[in-house]
Design an enzyme around this catalytic site. Structure first.
Site, PDB file in Angstrom:
ATOM      1  N   ASP A   1       0.809  -1.218   0.000  1.00 59.35           N
ATOM      2  CA  ASP A   1       0.000   0.000   0.000  1.00 59.35           C
ATOM      3  C   ASP A   1       0.843   1.270   0.000  1.00 59.35           C
ATOM      4  OD1 ASP A   1      -2.264  -1.754   0.355  1.00 59.35           O
ATOM      5  OD2 ASP A   1      -1.603  -1.929   2.425  1.00 59.35           O
TER       6      ASP A   1
ATOM      7  N   HIS B   1      -5.891  -0.767  -6.583  1.00 55.51           N
ATOM      8  CA  HIS B   1      -5.332   0.551  -6.893  1.00 55.51           C
ATOM      9  C   HIS B   1      -6.436   1.386  -7.517  1.00 55.51           C
ATOM     10  CE1 HIS B   1      -3.378   3.640  -9.104  1.00 55.51           C
ATOM     11  NE2 HIS B   1      -3.347   2.991 -10.238  1.00 55.51           N
TER      12      HIS B   1
END
Ligand code: IMP
Length: 451
Positions: free
Chosen positions: A17, A50
């Protein structure tokens, strides 16, 4: 080793992340203006997430498709090392088509050797979650069981879907039915997540499962092929830009991450060598960038990292930086920057440069606390990806002054960076041991500075 011109790889340089999708987006868009770009993904599957934001504010989350699928002049390749869920992939293709005004701009190629990750895997993982600790943190997308099929030498591949090998599919279903029955559940009734459904749905009978796959086979077949000739030819032509988009992060690799919060794929650049069957040696990639968050680190799962952060600051960062999983929506744990761990990930990742994201996550009069090393039994020790070891180390910290959030958010060039930010970047780059390629200074697309 002589590197191949116009080639870039981006990988998560911590525990995931780090925001690399956005960096890949930028590089693909910039380079596609000059010529053809091949975007290659070699690991993971629907566990990645994403979010791409469009100028009109519309957002779409990519999971299996590489970034670049919205860009003209690109070929996006889903490689052999990936595990792909056909139903979710078709839904993602549908969403991308819709967001692109009816026609997908990139050419999508799925390697016929890519492994299938099906509802059977998701169901098995869901049942395992109740049964063993290690599966608890998984994203529920059946990633581990699909990779386990490879190790157990009975994977179903995209080629089996395209040629529709009904016999293999039946054998696969019956195997998972028995495994789940052995754990006291029924496969057909086990609920699994699907990208196009808000609620989980049951896997269904063998007949229903086979029929769904038959339909998916028809729809996905045009995208499935052997990609190796194309790869060989384009890699040899240095005019074609190559961008490798890794998924997850080095700290989530099953060998280099802190167990059990690890994924199942090869998250290092080594995965590119195996996924391309040796056509692409990752050490020949010119720019190999580990993407990390600048002022803190985040971690999902039960692992306990040594650089525990003061909870008030951690909560503030979680909200300001929206530190919630893109796939699972789980709140992420926030810890202080750990240079000992980041050095280890840089080495394992073969990084020759760094991208630092989230440079705007700073607070006035709150110095940035940085772990510069560990002590264990009075001796200096380096990071090791082992929870028992990490429980015994004491981090050594330094503090550096923070900088103005407004100034950094508005910075357009290196010269605009506040002095404190420049000193911080110099320090981090020196300690991790590689130069900085780029930083991001805010959530907007244009808020990035290339060094
Ligand atoms: P799996 O990849 O679904 O098998 O999940 C295994 C572990 O990897 C879990 O702890 C997940 O939370 C973690 N994981 C998988 N993908 C990501 C990601 O993209 N970001 C952060 N953690 C991830």
């Amino acid at each position: 080793m002589k590197t191949r011109k116009n080639s870039f790889a981006f990988f998560g340089g911590a525990y995931g992340d780090e925001g690399k999708g956005r960096i890949v987006d930028k590089y693909v868009s910039d380079w596609a203006k000059k010529g053809e770009v091949v975007v290659y993904r070699d690991n993971g599957g629907a566990n990645a997430g994403h979010t791409v934001e469009f100028e009109d504010g519309k957002r779409i989350a990519l999971h299996q498709l590489p970034s670049g699928v919205f860009v003209e002049n690109t070929v996006v390749i889903l490689g052999k090392g990936m595990v792909l869920h056909p139903a979710d992939l078709l839904e993602e293709i549908r969403q991308v088509r819709q967001a692109s005004g009816g026609k997908i701009k990139a050419k999508i190629c799925i390697d016929e050797m890519a492994v299938l990750s099906l509802d059977t895997h998701r169901a098995f993982e869901a049942v395992l979650k109740e049964w063993q600790e290690g599966s608890k943190g998984a994203t529920g997308r059946g990633i581990g069981p699909a990779y386990a099929d490879v190790l157990l030498r009975h994977p179903l591949r995209m080629r089996d879907l395209a040629t529709f090998s009904e016999e293999k599919i039946k054998k696969h279903y019956l195997l998972y039915e028995s495994l789940i029955f052995g754990l006291g559940r029924k496969l057909a009734e086990t609920l699994v997540p699907r990208l196009d459904k808000d609620e989980k749905i049951p896997v269904g009978t063998l007949e229903a499962f086979t029929e769904q796959l038959r339909k998916q086979s028809r729809e996905l077949s045009p995208y499935i092929s052997s990609v190796f000739d194309l790869l060989k030819e384009r890699w040899a032509d240095e005019k074609t830009t190559f961008i490798f988009e890794k998924a997850q992060a080095i700290g989530l690799d099953p060998r280099y991450g802190v167990y059990p919060d690890v994924t199942s794929s090869d998250t290092t650049l080594g995965g590119i060598l195996s996924s391309t069957e040796g056509i692409i040696n990752p050490e020949k990639i010119e720019t190999r960038a580990g993407v990390i968050k600048a002022t803190y680190m985040s971690s999902v799962g039960i692992r306990k990292l040594p650089t525990t952060m003061d909870e008030t600051l951690a909560t503030k960062i979680r909200e300001d930086a929206n530190e919630y999983g893109a796939t699972t929506k789980r709140p992420r744990g926030i810890v202080y920057l750990d240079l000992s761990a980041l050095r280890f990930f840089r080495e394992m990742g073969l990084a020759n440069c760094l991208v630092l994201t989230h440079m705007d996550i700073v607070y006035p009069n709150v110095p940035i606390k940085i772990c510069v090393g560990y002590e264990k039994n009075g001796k200096e020790v380096s990071y090791r990806p082992d929870q028992e070891f990490l429980n015994q180390v004491t981090p050594k910290y330094i503090e550096m002054p923070s900088w103005s959030k407004d100034k950094i958010s508005q910075a357009k060039t290196l010269a605009d960076l506040p002095k404190e930010a420049r000193e911080f970047l110099d320090f981090v780059s020196r300690k991790i041991g590689v130069p900085i390629l780029m930083i991001t200074t805010g959530p907007k697309r244009e808020q990035g500075i290339i060094f």
